[in-house]
Design an enzyme around this catalytic site. Structure first.
Site, PDB file in Angstrom:
ATOM      1  N   LYS A 179       1.133  -0.810  -0.290  1.00 13.21           N
ATOM      2  CA  LYS A 179      -0.279   0.161  -0.133  1.00 13.21           C
ATOM      3  C   LYS A 179       0.428   0.808  -0.035  1.00 13.21           C
ATOM      4  O   LYS A 179       1.554   1.505   0.628  1.00 13.21           O
ATOM      5  CB  LYS A 179      -0.924   0.110   1.226  1.00 13.21           C
ATOM      6  CG  LYS A 179      -1.854  -1.588   0.755  1.00 13.21           C
ATOM      7  CD  LYS A 179      -2.745  -1.112   2.531  1.00 13.21           C
ATOM      8  CE  LYS A 179      -1.719  -1.386   3.207  1.00 13.21           C
ATOM      9  NZ  LYS A 179      -2.664  -1.288   5.166  1.00 13.21           N
ATOM     10  N   THR A 212      -8.054  10.179   8.675  1.00  8.04           N
ATOM     11  CA  THR A 212      -7.526   8.640   7.985  1.00  8.04           C
ATOM     12  C   THR A 212      -7.496   7.975   8.987  1.00  8.04           C
ATOM     13  O   THR A 212      -6.673   6.203   8.760  1.00  8.04           O
ATOM     14  CB  THR A 212      -5.555   9.183   7.319  1.00  8.04           C
ATOM     15  OG1 THR A 212      -4.948   8.965   8.385  1.00  8.04           O
ATOM     16  CG2 THR A 212      -6.355   9.914   6.103  1.00  8.04           C
ATOM     17  N   GLY A 214      -7.922   4.474  10.591  1.00  8.73           N
ATOM     18  CA  GLY A 214      -8.556   3.255  10.321  1.00  8.73           C
ATOM     19  C   GLY A 214      -8.637   3.618   8.634  1.00  8.73           C
ATOM     20  O   GLY A 214      -9.131   1.685   8.411  1.00  8.73           O
ATOM     21  N   THR A 215      -7.802   3.835   8.640  1.00 13.96           N
ATOM     22  CA  THR A 215      -7.515   2.979   6.188  1.00 13.96           C
ATOM     23  C   THR A 215      -6.980   1.791   6.086  1.00 13.96           C
ATOM     24  O   THR A 215      -7.978   0.934   5.563  1.00 13.96           O
ATOM     25  CB  THR A 215      -6.658   4.226   6.255  1.00 13.96           C
ATOM     26  OG1 THR A 215      -5.457   4.180   6.183  1.00 13.96           O
ATOM     27  CG2 THR A 215      -7.362   5.597   5.698  1.00 13.96           C
ATOM     28  N   GLY A 216      -6.390   0.966   6.629  1.00 10.47           N
ATOM     29  CA  GLY A 216      -5.599  -0.199   7.212  1.00 10.47           C
ATOM     30  C   GLY A 216      -6.363  -1.283   7.124  1.00 10.47           C
ATOM     31  O   GLY A 216      -7.046  -2.186   5.929  1.00 10.47           O
ATOM     32  N   CYS A 217      -7.127  -0.906   7.851  1.00  5.36           N
ATOM     33  CA  CYS A 217      -8.084  -1.377   9.236  1.00  5.36           C
ATOM     34  C   CYS A 217      -9.028  -1.758   7.634  1.00  5.36           C
ATOM     35  O   CYS A 217      -9.443  -2.959   7.608  1.00  5.36           O
ATOM     36  CB  CYS A 217      -8.786  -1.424  10.434  1.00  5.36           C
ATOM     37  SG  CYS A 217      -7.142  -1.373  11.677  1.00  5.36           S
TER      38      CYS A 217
END
Length: 271
Positions: A179, A212, A214-217
């Site tokens: 990512k 932003t 919690g974007t990865g979760c």
């Protein structure tokens, strides 16, 4: 008599975020927004808000494994998303609990919170690398995480990031989504690396917003949700990428906290 349609089910194995923007809470919101029933196994409890993580406590020994087994013994889980694992002992519990599971496993190697606080013990990195990484059908590291797992230097160079992603394939990962959210370009670029195929590039304009959290979760949960709906890996990643982009674009419609606010998981349902 008409049979009821089967509802796709996904299981999230992750930490609890008391502010609701990341972790288990973000995963369940994502599953629901995408029409998937969500089950959960909590690995740790955090006291946190949009500004910082105040405290992290692991669940009692054996409880993570019991949660996972209880779900898998009863629910036909189509995909599992693994997020924050915190410690080497919890990694071992998860690995044992899913040893007989035959559905998709998406691993989001959560190491650092948006606030900069550590969410993974140092001695757990090797356990993630040797136990969970080979078990996952897809691992979704950001640029700092792929560098740590590949035992290399942090880079924003595309070629170097792809080399690090391929290094994780050599460690046993079946597919890697590198990512690019930590990059500096005006365009955010992710790369999906699948064995035997050319890398798939996914791009979206970089959005200027502090919200932003919690974007990865959310990204990894969205992938798991689409996999639970029997989509191919490439389609699941592409659809999750689009969902996350819209969730970030809509994040400023919310006014949550005074730090890094959450993305808008239900942007397609309510404003």
């Amino acid at each position: 008599m008409n049979e009821k349609p089967k509802i796709p089910i996904a299981l999230t194995i992750a930490g609890s975020d008391s502010s609701g923007g990341a972790g288990i809470q973000a995963d369940l919101k994502t599953f629901s927004a995408l029409g998937v029933y969500g089950a959960s196994a909590i690995t740790a409890i955090t006291a946190q808000n949009t500004l910082k993580v105040e405290r992290v406590e692991a669940l009692p020994q054996g409880m993570v494994q019991q949660q996972i087994l209880a779900v898998l013994q009863d629910l036909p889980v189509g995909a599992i998303k693994i997020g924050m694992v915190l410690s080497a002992s919890i990694v071992r519990e998860i690995t044992e609990a899913i040893s007989n599971y035959r559905g998709y496993v998406v691993l989001d190697p959560v190491m650092i919170a948006k606030s900069g606080d550590s969410l993974l013990d140092e001695d757990a990195v090797d356990s993630v690398r040797t136990l969970l990484l080979p078990r996952a059908d897809l691992i979704t590291p950001n640029l700092p995480e792929v560098a740590v797992l590949a035992k290399n230097q942090l880079t924003s160079n595309t070629d170097q990031a792809l080399i690090q992603g391929h290094a994780l394939m050599e460690l046993g990962a079946k597919a890697v989504l590198v990512k690019g959210g930590h990059g500096a370009d005006s365009t955010c670029t992710d790369w999906l690396i699948v064995s035997g195929q050319p890398p798939v590039q996914l791009t979206s304009p970089r959005i200027s917003t502090p919200n932003t959290h919690g974007t990865g979760c959310t990204y990894s949960a969205a992938i798991a949700a689409h996999l639970a709906k029997s989509e191919s890996l490439v389609d699941a990643v592409a659809h999750a990428h689009d969902y996350l982009a819209r969730a970030i674009q809509s994040a400023d419609q919310l006014d949550i906290g005074s730090g890094h606010g959450p993305v808008h998981h239900f942007h397609g349902i309510w404003q």
